[in-house]
Design a protein around this motif. Sequence first.
Motif: not given
Length: 254
Positions: A85-100
């Motif tokens: 779950p923590l890594m999926l939240v981190a993935l969300w953060g990374a994709l948000s920074l990508r503007g996804w």
Amino acid sequence: MRLPGAQAAWTAYVEGNHPLVYLVLAVFLLHGLVFWGMSAGFWAVDRFGGPAFIARHRIQSGKSRNPARGKVARNLALNQLVVTPLMLVALWGALSLRGWTPDPSFPSVIEVFWQMGVLAVVSEVYFYASHRLLHRPWWMKRVHRIHHEFRTTKAWAGEYAHPFEMVFGNFGTLTVGVILLAPNLATLYIYAVVATHTFVAHHSGFAVPWMSWAVHHDWHHYRYKEAFGTFGVLDRVLGTDKEFRGLSDGDEVP
């Protein structure tokens, strides 16, 4: 041809939910259903010796060499209920920074195929490189040796690992391509299902013909000094499967 109302339902789903739902929770549930569904099926074959059309594809014939069940349960609980779950939240953060942001429209078949192709190539390269690193003496002794306590693979062994390996090796393999490509949400769901199926099948201990090829990675657990890739392509190119290539079906290996 699309089912009537499917596009409207998908649009309502994407636009009506928070990323914690359509990205973090949805991928977590897809992963869990595939992982434990397949693991339960292979456990039943191990336990009851059937059905025969699957049992006859068992790879290793000797006595199983695995860690204690309690240790496996504790490790999987940590990796699946905390790390994932923590890594999926981190993935969300990374994709948000990508503007996804998710496309409320279904992707075309062509879009799904080329995005899945890119994700497969990136994951193969990343897994091979990170896996080779984890087999360096320092990393093997302190991190990767935990995963190799399974000398005879079992389906749930795919996520039996040191938490660092779970993040750097396993999760990195599955998410680096996603972060770079920022695919359609529907493609991401398909990728989550296919990727989970792949690593569970590779650890299942059975070379079931209609599933992802498991013999290559099973051999890696048996010998652990070669066959570092997912599908064997990079091992063939870089010459890290020499003993494996010398084997024939039915060979007895000491």
